[in-house]
Design an enzyme around this catalytic site. Structure first.
Site, PDB file in Angstrom:
ATOM      1  N   ASP A 338       0.991  -1.129  -0.154  1.00 21.35           N
ATOM      2  CA  ASP A 338      -0.109   0.029  -0.150  1.00 21.35           C
ATOM      3  C   ASP A 338       0.754   1.342  -0.083  1.00 21.35           C
ATOM      4  O   ASP A 338       1.644   1.353   0.800  1.00 21.35           O
ATOM      5  CB  ASP A 338      -0.740   0.121   1.127  1.00 21.35           C
ATOM      6  CG  ASP A 338      -2.007   0.915   1.340  1.00 21.35           C
ATOM      7  OD1 ASP A 338      -2.738   0.960   0.448  1.00 21.35           O
ATOM      8  OD2 ASP A 338      -1.842   1.821   2.299  1.00 21.35           O
ATOM      9  N   GLU A 367       1.636   0.360  -4.906  1.00 15.72           N
ATOM     10  CA  GLU A 367       1.226   1.841  -5.332  1.00 15.72           C
ATOM     11  C   GLU A 367       2.347   2.897  -5.283  1.00 15.72           C
ATOM     12  O   GLU A 367       2.679   3.378  -4.470  1.00 15.72           O
ATOM     13  CB  GLU A 367      -0.016   2.194  -4.516  1.00 15.72           C
ATOM     14  CG  GLU A 367      -1.228   1.463  -4.612  1.00 15.72           C
ATOM     15  CD  GLU A 367      -2.066   1.833  -3.358  1.00 15.72           C
ATOM     16  OE1 GLU A 367      -3.199   1.979  -3.842  1.00 15.72           O
ATOM     17  OE2 GLU A 367      -1.995   2.271  -2.354  1.00 15.72           O
TER      18      GLU A 367
END
Ligand code: CA
Length: 650
Positions: A338, A367
């Protein structure tokens, strides 16, 4: 958020001298159990005194400590204590006295915890292994990362629906159940994922997170709120109180996927913690884990209140040890990071290197958005898309592809390539080659049309074209999927994308952030298979997956080779694109040539084929590995669709 904690020490923590004195790399922090004794080790370089408190129960409301043991300074800021006897099942906390005062709480290296992760538990990890665990293996050995096909899901979403036929609803064990069916006899859960043909399931956070009260049933959260990094989430266990049970059940789930030939990818959230003020590491070593400036202001690139100071040696070591632990203890096959753009490339590369040394097939991606964050050292580079060349074994979500296909999430009305957007065919070509503008290798590109964030694919297509009828929207959807599975790189789908998943609020508005919206919005409705559209879409995705698996030429990870083999033809009319791949000499490839035609226009399209006999395998609403038509001259590609053809060897 403002705090005094750590603001005086931040520069000291990030100094060379501090790191020289207090970096401890033995990898044995936490409570090490043996039948004869348990050894406690905690890193607390600024502490004046440290104690271990032993408890019979795991909740802070339960009973007084049975014993408090003073810990001794050991080396590099580590304190140790030993306790004789078999402590399996004993709960413990640390009490730490620093200049900031006295604090009691959980062990950041806890391998087991009680309910809601309030106290750590000493655990005999071998006793948590399910039957046959020592024989359990990754199903993805000796493969390239671009062979992966990823299915992103939430444990509760997949299992909780009344039509799931699953007994352990919302639990790890629910995904370990075989032969589950809805009332029409369609497979669900584990068997359904296996039937789709994907290589990996990517599960939203299942480490211990804080946003669900484990003492209550029926609560919902995606789980991007880390509390105890080394422990599975208690609400996914049948019993969150006894620390060993969630461990055993998480392992059973992993083993069940492995037996179906599916790898398990864990969604990890290192960029922030649920509550930086309360996080145990930040209390044991005040403010060490987070980026806090000299005024006590938390860096907040994560928009979750705090950013993790991965550039500090013992934060980095913590993250490295954590990932290694999930690989070794839980046999995890991949990690989705994340907001990895908040972590430094040194940490990322060390994780990848250390993990690949013991398990080379582990996938890493994240990400890589560039976000502002107050790094505590100079000269630190972050793991962003733009820096992807500096983390060659780590892949990034390709939002360039997502925006190309469906229009940007930030502009609900914007159309993409598949639903009438124009001027996008050059972008399509670079994405089909697996190199959006920021990437240099398809092995670092995760292609997707939807994930758990933002609107579902169907909802976005509809929002951008509210007047389109369902049949047209399904055409858009299929074309988007065709491009994702044709492109070089790593294809990724959100669970239910293939079931025309929607997230519609009670008032009819679309939900673009359903992290706590409950089962009603989030659960996979296994009864949607009553709907012919959904069945056909599922079969179409299955067909695309099978087609991709059948053609190694689509999975080449070397950009030079792709450039040599791929040719694009422009029609010079609209946005239509024809892509020809020369497959000669590709290992295991049954085709001599592949031809993929993408027609986003409202009219059908006549295409003259290169010389030879061509078999159509994907056309209209059908996809698969069987011949559904053939031609040695030209084909007619229906409006808003793709057509994939192969020419056999010989
Ligand atoms: Ca929890």
């Amino acid at each position: 958020m403002v705090t005094m904690k750590g603001n005086k020490l931040g520069a000291w923590y990030s100094s060379e001298k501090f790191e020289r004195l207090y970096t401890y790399l033995k990898g044995d922090l936490g409570a090490e159990w043996t039948k004869e004794k348990t050894t406690f080790r905690v890193w607390a370089p600024t502490a004046e005194k440290v104690f271990v408190n032993l408890y019979p129960g795991g909740s802070v409301s339960e009973k007084e400590a049975t014993e408090q043991i003073a810990m001794e300074p050991y080396q590099n800021g580590v304190w140790t204590a030993e306790k004789e006897g078999d402590l399996h099942g004993t709960f413990y906390t640390y009490s730490v006295v620093t200049a900031d005062g006295e604090w009691e709480g959980c062990d950041p290296y806890a391998k087991a915890v009680g309910v809601n992760g309030e106290r750590a538990m000493v655990v005999d990890l071998d006793s948590t292994d399910p039957e046959g665990w020592e024989m359990d293996k990754s199903p993805f050995q000796n493969k390239n990362v671009t062979d992966a096909i990823i299915y992103e899901a939430h444990i509760r979403d997949l299992t909780v629906h009344k039509e799931s036929g699953i007994e352990n609803k919302g639990k790890f064990l629910g995904l370990a159940e075989e032969r589950t069916q809805n009332s029409m006899g369609d497979c669900t859960g584990l068997d359904y994922i296996a039937d789709m043909g994907v290589t990996h399931v990517h599960l939203l956070p299942f480490f211990d997170y804080a946003s669900v009260d484990e003492t209550k049933d029926g609560q919902y959260n995606w789980g991007y709120d880390p509390e105890n990094f080394f422990v599975p989430e208690g609400s996914y266990a049948t019993d969150p109180y006894h620390g060993e049970i969630r461990i055993r059940e998480a392992k059973k789930m992993v083993a069940a996927f492995h037996q179906k030939g599916i790898g398990v990818i864990m969604d990890v959230v290192f960029n922030h913690v649920y509550d930086a003020e309360k996080f145990c590491f930040n209390n044991i070593v005040p403010g060490y884990f987070s980026r806090i400036d000299s005024d006590g202001i938390y860096s907040n690139g994560s928009i979750c209140g705090n950013d993790t100071a991965s550039e500090r040696s013992m934060v980095r070591e913590y993250i490295v040890q954590n990932v290694l632990y999930w690989v070794e203890e839980y046999h995890i096959d991949g990690f989705r990071f994340d907001l990895v753009g908040l972590l430094d490339i040194g940490t990322i590369n060390e994780i990848v290197e250390r993990v690949h040394a013991i398990k080379p097939e582990v996938l890493f991606y994240g990400e890589g958005w560039a976000m502002p964050t107050d790094v505590t050292k100079t000269g630190i580079k972050m793991a962003t898309q733009k820096n992807s060349y500096l983390t060659p074994q780590f892949a990034y979500f390709n939002d360039t592809m997502r925006n190309l296909l469906r229009g940007r999430n930030s502009d609900t009305g914007e159309k993409g390539y598949v639903n009438g957007g124009t001027g996008r065919s050059d972008c399509l070509k670079s994405n089909l080659m697996g190199i959006p503008y920021w990437a240099c290798s398809p092995a670092q590109v995760v292609n997707y049309a939807s994930c758990h964030d933002d609107l579902t694919l169907y909802d976005k297509l509809k929002a951008a074209d509210p007047m389109a009828d369902r049949a047209t929207l399904l055409c858009y959807n299929r074309l988007a999927a065709g491009i994702v599975f044709a492109a070089a790189g790593i294809p990724f789908i959100q669970a239910g994308e293939e079931l025309v998943r929607r997230k519609v609020n009670a008032d009819g508005t679309l939900n673009s952030n359903s992290y706590d919206a409950g089962d009603g919005i989030n659960a996979i409705s296994w009864d949607c298979l009553r709907n012919t559209d959904c069945r056909e879409m599922r079969d179409y995705y299955k067909g695309l997956i099978a087609f991709r698996k059948n053609h190694p030429a689509l999975r080449i990870d070397d950009i030079r080779e792709i450039r040599d083999r791929i040719t694009f033809y422009d029609i010079q009319r609209g946005e239509e694109t024809i892509c020809l791949i020369d497959c000669k000499g590709v290992d295991g490839e049954s085709a001599r040539q592949l031809c993929m035609i993408f027609n986003p226009e409202q009219e059908e399209m006549e295409v003259m084929l290169p010389k030879g006999k061509w078999e159509i395998h994907v056309s209209g609403d059908k996809a698969g590995t069987e011949k559904i038509g053939e031609s040695d001259s030209s084909v007619t590609v229906p409006p808003i669709s793709c057509m994939f053809l192969i020419q056999r060897q010989g």
